[in-house]
Design an enzyme around this catalytic site. Structure first.
Site, PDB file in Angstrom:
ATOM      1  N   LYS A 222       9.228  -2.871  13.775  1.00 16.06           N
ATOM      2  CA  LYS A 222      10.476  -3.206  13.449  1.00 16.06           C
ATOM      3  C   LYS A 222      11.060  -1.743  13.283  1.00 16.06           C
ATOM      4  O   LYS A 222      10.988  -1.430  12.143  1.00 16.06           O
ATOM      5  CB  LYS A 222      10.548  -4.238  12.529  1.00 16.06           C
ATOM      6  CG  LYS A 222      12.006  -5.072  12.508  1.00 16.06           C
ATOM      7  CD  LYS A 222      13.262  -4.376  12.577  1.00 16.06           C
ATOM      8  CE  LYS A 222      13.655  -4.160  11.194  1.00 16.06           C
ATOM      9  NZ  LYS A 222      14.917  -3.180  10.894  1.00 16.06           N
TER      10      LYS A 222
ATOM     11  N   GLU B 181       5.262   2.883   1.706  1.00 19.72           N
ATOM     12  CA  GLU B 181       5.656   4.306   1.390  1.00 19.72           C
ATOM     13  C   GLU B 181       7.157   4.090   0.957  1.00 19.72           C
ATOM     14  O   GLU B 181       7.888   3.920   1.852  1.00 19.72           O
ATOM     15  CB  GLU B 181       5.582   5.215   2.548  1.00 19.72           C
ATOM     16  CG  GLU B 181       5.325   6.630   2.245  1.00 19.72           C
ATOM     17  CD  GLU B 181       6.636   7.260   2.413  1.00 19.72           C
ATOM     18  OE1 GLU B 181       7.222   7.467   1.486  1.00 19.72           O
ATOM     19  OE2 GLU B 181       6.920   7.721   3.544  1.00 19.72           O
TER      20      GLU B 181
ATOM     21  N   CYS C 257      11.992  11.086   1.610  1.00 21.95           N
ATOM     22  CA  CYS C 257      11.639  10.596   0.522  1.00 21.95           C
ATOM     23  C   CYS C 257      10.934  11.319  -0.542  1.00 21.95           C
ATOM     24  O   CYS C 257      10.819  11.301  -1.709  1.00 21.95           O
ATOM     25  CB  CYS C 257      10.694   9.276   0.738  1.00 21.95           C
ATOM     26  SG  CYS C 257       9.471  10.045   2.089  1.00 21.95           S
TER      27      CYS C 257
ATOM     28  N   GLU D 162      17.097   7.652  -7.497  1.00 21.74           N
ATOM     29  CA  GLU D 162      16.787   8.213  -6.016  1.00 21.74           C
ATOM     30  C   GLU D 162      18.483   8.248  -5.260  1.00 21.74           C
ATOM     31  O   GLU D 162      19.075   7.194  -4.896  1.00 21.74           O
ATOM     32  CB  GLU D 162      16.035   7.619  -5.044  1.00 21.74           C
ATOM     33  CG  GLU D 162      15.931   8.244  -3.860  1.00 21.74           C
ATOM     34  CD  GLU D 162      14.718   7.439  -2.867  1.00 21.74           C
ATOM     35  OE1 GLU D 162      14.826   6.415  -2.618  1.00 21.74           O
ATOM     36  OE2 GLU D 162      13.884   8.169  -2.396  1.00 21.74           O
TER      37      GLU D 162
END
Ligand code: NAI
Ligand code: MG
Length: 505
Positions: free
Chosen positions: A200, A276, A310, A407
């Site tokens: 996806k 992750e 990331c 973040e």
């Protein structure tokens, strides 16, 4: 897309045609519309204009794709081939990616906004390399033999061995920051292990993975082994994570959605999960570092891919006697970056990926200022068309400020001074719920290793940053995820270990 716009952008003929045609998704070897007939708009983040439409897949499409994957898996369409044949096909996908480098790089720059120079030099070659690297493992997935003692059957003799078998039907959900590369990171190892897959892709950036799907077919992968579904997270991602006939789910994206994936696995069939997730990585410059390398290195650590990474080195720690010099140097690098559309070859930083991300990051810029941080560079968004923001360096920060604690996933770095390489520095660097990566800049080898051992991070880069390689395991401590990708470590994500024990009597 308007033909004149495409012309002006000097797009490759293949790219023009690709975005002009109605895009479909790949299920069971066929390119199909969504069951609902609905589509999603795909935007160019440099302008905010719609450039293409893709099917809006939902649970029905996911179910069709899972059935196709299951059929291909159980009939041995892929696992029935020799490992060498599978490896050759996977290698060919790498070759085809290389052959279409320019076209894929342009699609990536157009859809994601990243500089074309970066897509050409990094995203596309790294994607090809992941298939090439994994192709070599196809023939090397091996178990062990072991000698058993079995104390309660004295005198008996057993022969025992382990076999690594493909985990089965794998669901994979990827984000938009490296659209082609994330598809490669997921697909290549799962294919190598013999799994059948439903991928996806992110709703923001579906185009390059759909083109990759065509190349995968061209390479000779049997129908149903790789299915690629476009659609929204809640409509297509969630039913994939909750599907009772998916054996394993591998997710890259936000920690928030990572938790939902775990819940979906728990609430359905307890499928295996690897994750992750986010990061807030510390990047540490010691006073003895070569600043001519460390300063551009620290800038690259955060501004590469517009901070939409990331592993971004978003918390910079600098030893106090070189603090001003490093802040000045990184700020100069930030102010000097040329912002522009990804497709412009002189662009050093493109727009962020979407209106949502633009608004989100702008919220952090505003929060930084209102909480008392000072922008030594940047601090503002660019008004007008497209989602452009100034690369930003915040100083006068405190660890509890939002810009230090959360973040941001944008081109924003916070810089804090430290006195010595001591426990206080280690505590500050590790003061985050994440643990994806860390950087150290020093000319003192023993300091580098001592510090590396104390950082709670899945990857520690020393005198470099953002070095990714198919052979180098990648993944996170703490809330940055579960499991590792790349290297031979990733094969554990897509195999089951079967122990076989034989009574020799
Ligand atoms: P996200 O985690 O919502 O999206 C990533 C993928 O998950 C997309 O394919 C999306 O469609 C899918 N998804 C969303 N909701 C889902 C659900 N309920 N069930 C299953 N799949 C679902 O990330 P988003 O919203 O694009 O970005 C938000 C923040 O997440 C970013 O600002 C950044 O902090 C972080 N992020 C981290 C990434 C990483 O590489 N670790 C990549 C992208 C975002
Ligand atoms: Mg989201």
């Amino acid at each position: 897309m308007n033909a004149a716009v495409a012309e002006e952008m000097q797009l490759d003929r293949g790219v023009k045609q690709f975005i002009a045609e109605q895009r479909k998704m790949l299920i069971n070897g066929d390119w199909v519309d969504s069951a609902s007939g609905q589509t999603l708009d795909v935007y160019n983040p440099a302008t905010g204009d719609i450039i293409a439409h893709v099917p809006a897949g939902n649970h029905e499409d996911i179910d069709r794709a899972v059935k196709a994957a299951r059929r291909s898996f159980e009939t041995g369409a892929w696992t029935g081939m020799t490992a060498s044949e599978r490896g050759r096909i996977i290698w060919k996908i790498g070759d085809l990616i290389q052959d279409h480098l320019e076209e894929l790089a342009q699609l990536e720059a157009l859809d994601n906004g990243k500089p074309i120079t970066v897509a050409r030099a990094a995203d596309v070659p790294l994607s090809a390399d992941m298939f090439h690297y994994m192709a070599g493992w196809a023939t090397k997935i091996e178990g062990n033999t072991m000698s058993l003692s079995v104390p309660y059957t004295p005198g008996a003799q057993y022969h025992a061995y382990t076999v690594k078998e493909p985990v089965g039907v794998v669901g994979q959900i990827i984000p938009w920051n490296f659209p082609l590369l994330m598809a490669a990171w997921k697909l290549a190892p799962a294919m190598t292990c013999g799994c059948s897959i439903v991928l996806k892709v992110a709703e923001e950036t579906p185009l390059s993975a759909l083109r990759l799907g065509e190349l995968i077919q061209q390479a000779g992968v049997p129908d149903g082994v790789v299915n690629i579904v476009t659609g929204l997270g809640v409509e297509a991602g969630a039913p994939l994570a909750a599907h009772p006939d998916v054996d394993k789910i591998s997710f890259t994206g936000s920690t928030e959605v990572g938790r939902l994936i775990v819940k979906a696995a728990e609430g359905s069939n307890l499928k295996k999960v690897s994750l992750e997730l986010g990061g807030k990585s510390p990047n540490i410059v010691l006073a003895d570092a070569d600043l001519e390398v460390a300063i551009p290195g620290a800038a690259n650590a955060i501004f590469f891919n517009h901070g939409q990474c990331c592993a971004a080195g978003s918390r910079l720690f600098v030893q106090e006697n070189v603090f001003d010099k490093v802040v000045q140097g990184v700020s100069d690098q930030a102010s000097g970056m040329k912002l522009g559309p990804g497709l412009n070859p002189s662009t050093e930083m493109g727009p962020v990926v979407s209106r949502d991300q633009f608004d989100r990051i702008k919220g952090y810029l505003d929060a930084g200022i209102s909480e008392g941080a000072r922008a030594a560079a940047g601090g503002k968004v660019r008004e007008g068309k497209g989602y452009f923001m100034e690369p930003t360096v915040f100083v006068d920060t405190k660890p509890e400020m939002k810009v230090c604690a959360e973040e941001i996933f944008g081109p924003v770095v916070t810089v804090a001074p430290f006195k010595d390489m001591d426990e206080a520095l280690v505590a500050a660097a590790n003061e985050t719920v994440y643990g994806l990566a860390a950087g150290i800049w020093t000319n003192d080898v023993s300091k580098a290793h001592r510090l590396a051992a104390k950082l709670k991070a899945g990857t520690v880069w020393i005198n470099c940053y953002n070095i990714f390689d198919a052979a180098l395991p990648f993944g996170g401590y703490k809330q940055s995820g579960w499991g590792r990708e790349h290297g031979h470590e990733v094969l554990n994500n897509y195999t089951e270990n079967k122990s076989v024990c034989i009574n020799l009597a």
